[in-house]
Design a protein around this motif. Structure first.
Motif, PDB file in Angstrom:
ATOM      1  N   MET A   1      -0.275 -41.857   2.656  1.00 20.89           N
ATOM      2  CA  MET A   1       0.643 -41.335   1.633  1.00 20.89           C
ATOM      3  C   MET A   1       2.013 -41.978   1.800  1.00 20.89           C
ATOM      4  SD  MET A   1       0.043 -37.237   1.579  1.00 20.89           S
ATOM      5  CE  MET A   1       0.061 -37.030   3.355  1.00 20.89           C
ATOM      6  N   LYS A   2       2.688 -42.107   0.659  1.00 19.60           N
ATOM      7  CA  LYS A   2       4.056 -42.620   0.712  1.00 19.60           C
ATOM      8  C   LYS A   2       4.966 -41.570   0.082  1.00 19.60           C
ATOM      9  CE  LYS A   2       2.923 -47.520   0.412  1.00 19.60           C
ATOM     10  NZ  LYS A   2       1.725 -47.921  -0.285  1.00 19.60           N
ATOM     11  N   LEU A   3       6.124 -41.401   0.683  1.00 17.03           N
ATOM     12  CA  LEU A   3       7.099 -40.473   0.113  1.00 17.03           C
ATOM     13  C   LEU A   3       8.318 -41.288  -0.301  1.00 17.03           C
ATOM     14  CD1 LEU A   3       8.016 -37.540  -0.454  1.00 17.03           C
ATOM     15  CD2 LEU A   3       9.015 -37.530   1.852  1.00 17.03           C
ATOM     16  N   ILE A   4       8.621 -41.247  -1.599  1.00 19.72           N
ATOM     17  CA  ILE A   4       9.814 -41.945  -2.077  1.00 19.72           C
ATOM     18  C   ILE A   4      10.959 -40.943  -2.029  1.00 19.72           C
ATOM     19  CG2 ILE A   4      10.820 -43.304  -3.944  1.00 19.72           C
ATOM     20  CD1 ILE A   4       8.000 -43.764  -5.015  1.00 19.72           C
ATOM     21  N   GLY A   5      12.057 -41.376  -1.364  1.00 18.51           N
ATOM     22  CA  GLY A   5      13.144 -40.414  -1.212  1.00 18.51           C
ATOM     23  C   GLY A   5      14.407 -41.041  -0.666  1.00 18.51           C
ATOM     24  N   SER A   6      15.332 -40.162  -0.295  1.00 19.27           N
ATOM     25  CA  SER A   6      16.561 -40.628   0.351  1.00 19.27           C
ATOM     26  C   SER A   6      16.782 -39.770   1.593  1.00 19.27           C
ATOM     27  CB  SER A   6      17.757 -40.503  -0.595  1.00 19.27           C
ATOM     28  OG  SER A   6      18.188 -39.155  -0.623  1.00 19.27           O
ATOM     29  N   LEU A   7      17.652 -40.252   2.476  1.00 15.33           N
ATOM     30  CA  LEU A   7      17.863 -39.541   3.748  1.00 15.33           C
ATOM     31  C   LEU A   7      18.793 -38.345   3.583  1.00 15.33           C
ATOM     32  CD1 LEU A   7      18.185 -42.579   6.194  1.00 15.33           C
ATOM     33  CD2 LEU A   7      16.189 -41.114   5.793  1.00 15.33           C
ATOM     34  N   THR A   8      19.492 -38.271   2.450  1.00 18.39           N
ATOM     35  CA  THR A   8      20.428 -37.141   2.265  1.00 18.39           C
ATOM     36  C   THR A   8      19.907 -36.093   1.278  1.00 18.39           C
ATOM     37  OG1 THR A   8      21.581 -38.514   0.652  1.00 18.39           O
ATOM     38  CG2 THR A   8      22.577 -38.359   2.851  1.00 18.39           C
ATOM     39  N   SER A   9      18.868 -36.413   0.516  1.00 14.61           N
ATOM     40  CA  SER A   9      18.381 -35.431  -0.461  1.00 14.61           C
ATOM     41  C   SER A   9      17.766 -34.222   0.251  1.00 14.61           C
ATOM     42  CB  SER A   9      17.312 -36.061  -1.357  1.00 14.61           C
ATOM     43  OG  SER A   9      16.612 -35.028  -2.024  1.00 14.61           O
ATOM     44  N   PRO A  10      18.265 -33.025  -0.044  1.00 16.57           N
ATOM     45  CA  PRO A  10      17.711 -31.838   0.605  1.00 16.57           C
ATOM     46  C   PRO A  10      16.299 -31.498   0.131  1.00 16.57           C
ATOM     47  CG  PRO A  10      19.337 -31.223  -1.065  1.00 16.57           C
ATOM     48  CD  PRO A  10      19.367 -32.715  -0.964  1.00 16.57           C
ATOM     49  N   TYR A  11      15.964 -31.918  -1.093  1.00  9.48           N
ATOM     50  CA  TYR A  11      14.598 -31.660  -1.598  1.00  9.48           C
ATOM     51  C   TYR A  11      13.614 -32.581  -0.875  1.00  9.48           C
ATOM     52  CZ  TYR A  11      17.517 -29.959  -5.469  1.00  9.48           C
ATOM     53  OH  TYR A  11      18.473 -29.332  -6.220  1.00  9.48           O
ATOM     54  N   VAL A  12      14.048 -33.818  -0.620  1.00 10.06           N
ATOM     55  CA  VAL A  12      13.217 -34.748   0.153  1.00 10.06           C
ATOM     56  C   VAL A  12      13.058 -34.205   1.573  1.00 10.06           C
ATOM     57  CG1 VAL A  12      13.100 -37.091   1.109  1.00 10.06           C
ATOM     58  CG2 VAL A  12      13.902 -36.739  -1.246  1.00 10.06           C
ATOM     59  N   ARG A  13      14.147 -33.667   2.096  1.00  9.83           N
ATOM     60  CA  ARG A  13      14.086 -33.128   3.457  1.00  9.83           C
ATOM     61  C   ARG A  13      13.056 -31.994   3.548  1.00  9.83           C
ATOM     62  NH1 ARG A  13      18.650 -30.250   7.304  1.00  9.83           N
ATOM     63  NH2 ARG A  13      17.588 -30.790   9.247  1.00  9.83           N
ATOM     64  N   CYS A  51       9.285 -38.079  -4.594  1.00  5.95           N
ATOM     65  CA  CYS A  51       8.049 -38.350  -5.314  1.00  5.95           C
ATOM     66  C   CYS A  51       7.008 -38.764  -4.270  1.00  5.95           C
ATOM     67  CB  CYS A  51       8.268 -39.459  -6.345  1.00  5.95           C
ATOM     68  SG  CYS A  51       6.756 -39.888  -7.222  1.00  5.95           S
ATOM     69  N   LEU A  52       5.870 -38.103  -4.298  1.00  7.82           N
ATOM     70  CA  LEU A  52       4.808 -38.423  -3.341  1.00  7.82           C
ATOM     71  C   LEU A  52       3.782 -39.320  -4.019  1.00  7.82           C
ATOM     72  CD1 LEU A  52       3.746 -37.542  -0.417  1.00  7.82           C
ATOM     73  CD2 LEU A  52       2.103 -36.158  -1.708  1.00  7.82           C
ATOM     74  N   VAL A  53       3.518 -40.470  -3.385  1.00  8.46           N
ATOM     75  CA  VAL A  53       2.460 -41.347  -3.885  1.00  8.46           C
ATOM     76  C   VAL A  53       1.245 -41.102  -2.991  1.00  8.46           C
ATOM     77  CG1 VAL A  53       1.797 -43.703  -4.462  1.00  8.46           C
ATOM     78  CG2 VAL A  53       4.214 -43.023  -4.573  1.00  8.46           C
ATOM     79  N   MET A  54       0.214 -40.537  -3.589  1.00  5.49           N
ATOM     80  CA  MET A  54      -0.963 -40.150  -2.813  1.00  5.49           C
ATOM     81  C   MET A  54      -1.831 -41.382  -2.522  1.00  5.49           C
ATOM     82  SD  MET A  54      -1.823 -36.538  -4.711  1.00  5.49           S
ATOM     83  CE  MET A  54      -1.676 -37.237  -6.338  1.00  5.49           C
ATOM     84  N   ASP A  55      -2.851 -41.197  -1.681  1.00 12.42           N
ATOM     85  CA  ASP A  55      -3.664 -42.346  -1.265  1.00 12.42           C
ATOM     86  C   ASP A  55      -4.388 -43.002  -2.442  1.00 12.42           C
ATOM     87  OD1 ASP A  55      -2.775 -42.130   1.298  1.00 12.42           O
ATOM     88  OD2 ASP A  55      -4.430 -40.841   1.944  1.00 12.42           O
ATOM     89  N   ASP A  56      -4.648 -42.257  -3.519  1.00  5.83           N
ATOM     90  CA  ASP A  56      -5.288 -42.855  -4.706  1.00  5.83           C
ATOM     91  C   ASP A  56      -4.247 -43.395  -5.691  1.00  5.83           C
ATOM     92  OD1 ASP A  56      -4.136 -40.641  -5.844  1.00  5.83           O
ATOM     93  OD2 ASP A  56      -6.015 -39.742  -6.535  1.00  5.83           O
ATOM     94  N   ASN A  57      -2.993 -43.484  -5.214  1.00  3.27           N
ATOM     95  CA  ASN A  57      -1.855 -43.990  -6.002  1.00  3.27           C
ATOM     96  C   ASN A  57      -1.350 -43.027  -7.066  1.00  3.27           C
ATOM     97  OD1 ASN A  57      -1.258 -46.336  -4.641  1.00  3.27           O
ATOM     98  ND2 ASN A  57      -2.841 -47.487  -5.750  1.00  3.27           N
ATOM     99  N   GLY A  58      -1.943 -41.856  -7.154  1.00  3.78           N
ATOM    100  CA  GLY A  58      -1.408 -40.831  -8.064  1.00  3.78           C
ATOM    101  C   GLY A  58      -0.061 -40.345  -7.541  1.00  3.78           C
TER     102      GLY A  58
END
Ligand code: GSF
Length: 203
Positions: A1-13, A51-58
């Protein structure tokens, strides 16, 4: 899985803490959604992280949907009760804490990204009132409980901890610990957890 985010976003945290608590492997991809060059819309039409990119790219968004999905991936450290009143109470804690974040982020955008002549003090006050009334509410609800949901650590604590951590990052002058002592006691327990330490925003 890939997580698209930033280091300061509290929602990403919030998502990163859930990943760590559940011992899930993922790759963090840093994206500046405010840059002209951002490609975030290819993953999330709303142009927001996480945004989470799942293993099937969804792709999955927003943070509440992502954490719901992550909790189903493994029974390790279940963070959302599976059914009933406790489940909705946990989600309601999350919605409340996220609401504090929504207000705080709105103020931050108003102060840092809007041209000074368009900045609205009334809007900032409206959002600030939401933060203080909701901190008061959460402080009262928490009372002397060990965690938001009683004796069990849950997503509710993660969401509240992320909101309080963001206030420390961007609204130090609020000095929230002084007035909301139940929240301060909870935060002392949360901030030393490896999942919180490992996702602390850079100062
Ligand atoms: C909020 C995400 C959000 O506002 C969630 O995932 O829970 N309800 C959503 N993310 C901000 C970054 S931040 O302030 O944490 C974002 O991506 N903003 C870009 C924009 O264009 O609003």
């Amino acid at each position: 899985m890939k997580l698209i985010g930033s280091l300061t976003s509290p929602y990403v945290r919030k998502v990163r803490i859930v990943m760590a608590e559940k011992k899930l492997e993922y790759e963090l991809i840093i994206e500046d959604v405010w840059s002209d060059k951002t490609k975030i819309q290819a993953y999330n039409p709303l142009g927001k992280v996480p945004c989470l990119v799942m293993d099937d790219n969804g792709c999955l968004f927003d943070s509440r949907v992502i954490v719901e999905y992550l909790d189903t991936l493994s029974p390790v450290g279940r963070l959302i009760p599976q059914t009933g009143r406790d489940r909705t109470a946990t989600r309601c804690w999350e919605a409340t804490a996220d609401g504090v974040l929504d207000a705080a982020v709105a103020i931050n955008i108003e102060k840092t990204r809007r041209p000074a002549e368009l900045r609205s003090d009334d809007w900032i006050k409206r959002q600030t009132d939401k933060i203080t009334t909701t901190l008061e509410f959460m402080n009262t609800e928490l009372d002397s409980l060990v965690f938001c949901m009683g004796i069990n650590f849950s997503l509710a604590d993660i969401a509240v901890g992320c909101a309080l951590g963001y206030l420390d990052l961007r609204f130090e002058e609020l000095n929230w610990r002084k007035k909301y002592i139940n929240l301060a006691a909870l935060y002392e327990k949360l901030r030393v957890r490896p999942s919180f330490v490992g996702s602390a925003p850079p100062k």
